[in-house]
Design a protein around this motif. Structure first.
Motif, short mmCIF file in Angstrom:
data_model
loop_
_atom_site.label_atom_id
_atom_site.label_comp_id
_atom_site.label_asym_id
_atom_site.label_seq_id
_atom_site.Cartn_x
_atom_site.Cartn_y
_atom_site.Cartn_z
N ASP A 29 0.81 -1.21 0.00
CA ASP A 29 0.00 0.00 0.00
C ASP A 29 0.84 1.27 0.00
O ASP A 29 0.31 2.37 -0.02
N GLY A 30 2.13 1.11 0.06
CA GLY A 30 3.01 2.25 -0.13
C GLY A 30 3.17 3.14 1.09
O GLY A 30 3.73 4.21 1.00
N ARG A 31 2.69 2.71 2.20
CA ARG A 31 2.86 3.53 3.40
C ARG A 31 4.28 3.38 3.93
O ARG A 31 4.98 2.46 3.56
N PRO A 32 4.64 4.28 4.81
CA PRO A 32 5.97 4.18 5.43
C PRO A 32 6.18 2.82 6.08
O PRO A 32 7.26 2.24 5.99
N ILE A 33 5.16 2.34 6.75
CA ILE A 33 5.17 0.93 7.14
C ILE A 33 3.90 0.34 6.55
O ILE A 33 2.80 0.65 6.99
N CYS A 34 4.08 -0.46 5.55
CA CYS A 34 2.92 -0.89 4.80
C CYS A 34 2.13 -1.94 5.58
O CYS A 34 2.57 -2.48 6.59
N GLY A 35 0.95 -2.21 5.10
CA GLY A 35 0.06 -3.11 5.81
C GLY A 35 0.63 -4.50 6.02
O GLY A 35 0.47 -5.10 7.08
N ASN A 36 1.28 -4.99 5.03
CA ASN A 36 1.83 -6.34 5.14
C ASN A 36 2.94 -6.41 6.18
O ASN A 36 3.02 -7.35 6.97
N CYS A 37 3.80 -5.45 6.15
CA CYS A 37 4.86 -5.42 7.14
C CYS A 37 4.31 -5.12 8.52
O CYS A 37 4.76 -5.66 9.52
N ASN A 38 3.33 -4.28 8.55
CA ASN A 38 2.76 -3.89 9.83
C ASN A 38 2.12 -5.09 10.52
O ASN A 38 2.25 -5.27 11.72
N ARG A 39 1.45 -5.89 9.76
CA ARG A 39 0.84 -7.08 10.35
C ARG A 39 1.87 -8.03 10.91
O ARG A 39 1.68 -8.64 11.93
N ARG A 40 2.94 -8.15 10.17
CA ARG A 40 3.96 -9.10 10.58
C ARG A 40 4.96 -8.51 11.55
O ARG A 40 5.84 -9.20 12.02
N GLY A 41 4.83 -7.23 11.76
CA GLY A 41 5.77 -6.58 12.67
C GLY A 41 7.15 -6.45 12.08
O GLY A 41 8.15 -6.45 12.80
N LEU A 42 7.20 -6.33 10.78
CA LEU A 42 8.49 -6.21 10.13
C LEU A 42 8.88 -4.75 9.96
O LEU A 42 8.04 -3.87 9.99
N ALA A 43 10.13 -4.54 9.77
CA ALA A 43 10.59 -3.20 9.44
C ALA A 43 10.44 -3.02 7.94
O ALA A 43 11.08 -3.70 7.16
N CYS A 44 9.55 -2.13 7.60
CA CYS A 44 9.27 -1.92 6.19
C CYS A 44 10.37 -1.08 5.58
O CYS A 44 10.73 -0.04 6.09
N ALA A 45 10.90 -1.55 4.48
CA ALA A 45 12.01 -0.83 3.87
C ALA A 45 11.76 -0.68 2.39
O ALA A 45 11.28 -1.60 1.72
N TYR A 46 12.08 0.48 1.90
CA TYR A 46 11.95 0.75 0.47
C TYR A 46 13.32 0.98 -0.13
O TYR A 46 14.10 1.77 0.39
N VAL A 47 13.56 0.32 -1.20
CA VAL A 47 14.83 0.51 -1.87
C VAL A 47 14.63 1.51 -2.99
O VAL A 47 13.71 1.38 -3.77
N PRO A 48 15.45 2.52 -3.02
CA PRO A 48 15.33 3.51 -4.08
C PRO A 48 15.53 2.91 -5.46
O PRO A 48 16.20 1.88 -5.61
N VAL A 49 14.92 3.56 -6.42
CA VAL A 49 14.92 3.01 -7.77
C VAL A 49 16.33 2.89 -8.33
O VAL A 49 16.65 1.95 -9.03
N ALA A 50 17.15 3.82 -7.98
CA ALA A 50 18.52 3.79 -8.48
C ALA A 50 19.24 2.51 -8.07
O ALA A 50 20.03 1.96 -8.83
N ALA A 51 18.91 2.05 -6.90
CA ALA A 51 19.57 0.83 -6.43
C ALA A 51 19.02 -0.40 -7.13
O ALA A 51 19.70 -1.41 -7.27
N GLN A 52 17.77 -0.28 -7.56
CA GLN A 52 17.19 -1.43 -8.26
C GLN A 52 17.85 -1.67 -9.60
O GLN A 52 17.94 -2.78 -10.07
N MET A 53 18.23 -0.58 -10.22
CA MET A 53 18.68 -0.70 -11.59
C MET A 53 20.06 -1.30 -11.71
O MET A 53 20.52 -1.64 -12.79
N GLN A 54 20.72 -1.41 -10.61
CA GLN A 54 22.00 -2.06 -10.68
C GLN A 54 21.79 -3.57 -10.80
O GLN A 54 21.24 -4.20 -9.93
N GLN A 55 22.26 -4.06 -11.87
CA GLN A 55 22.14 -5.51 -12.06
C GLN A 55 23.51 -6.13 -12.10
O GLN A 55 24.40 -5.67 -12.80
N ARG A 56 23.60 -7.17 -11.37
CA ARG A 56 24.87 -7.89 -11.44
C ARG A 56 24.86 -8.80 -12.66
O ARG A 56 23.86 -9.39 -13.00
N SER A 57 25.94 -8.88 -13.24
CA SER A 57 26.01 -9.76 -14.39
C SER A 57 26.99 -10.88 -14.13
O SER A 57 27.77 -10.80 -13.21
#
Ligand SMILES: [Zn+2]
Ligand SMILES: [Zn+2]
Length: 73
Positions: free
Chosen positions: A45-73
């Motif tokens: 749901d895109g919240r700072p702590i999203c619903g799924n993480c909140n239910r499980r008591g996880l630390a919700c973390a978002y990875v910036p897009v720039a970090a996603q684009m790095q692909q290991r080859s």
């Protein structure tokens, strides 16, 4: 020795210049899933702590897009 001089040095002219980087409401945000939801292909749901993480008591973390684009080859 003047102890007042010492304590003043921290609290002036730090963050009063241009550019409001923190806006209370973000008008547009990129739909993004947190790492947990993305890994599990859940709908995030895109919240700072999203619903799924909140239910499980996880630390919700978002990875910036720039970090996603790095692909290991
Ligand atoms: Zn999520
Ligand atoms: Zn999450």
């Amino acid at each position: 020795m003047d102890p007042r001089q010492y304590s003043q040095s921290n609290s002036s002219r730090n963050e009063d210049s241009d550019g409001e980087q923190y806006t209370p409401r973000t008008p547009r945000r990129t739909p993004m899933a947190c790492t947990f939801c993305r890994g599990r292909k859940l709908k995030c749901d895109g919240r700072p702590i999203c619903g799924n993480c909140n239910r499980r008591g996880l630390a919700c973390a978002y990875v910036p897009v720039a970090a996603q684009m790095q692909q290991r080859s």
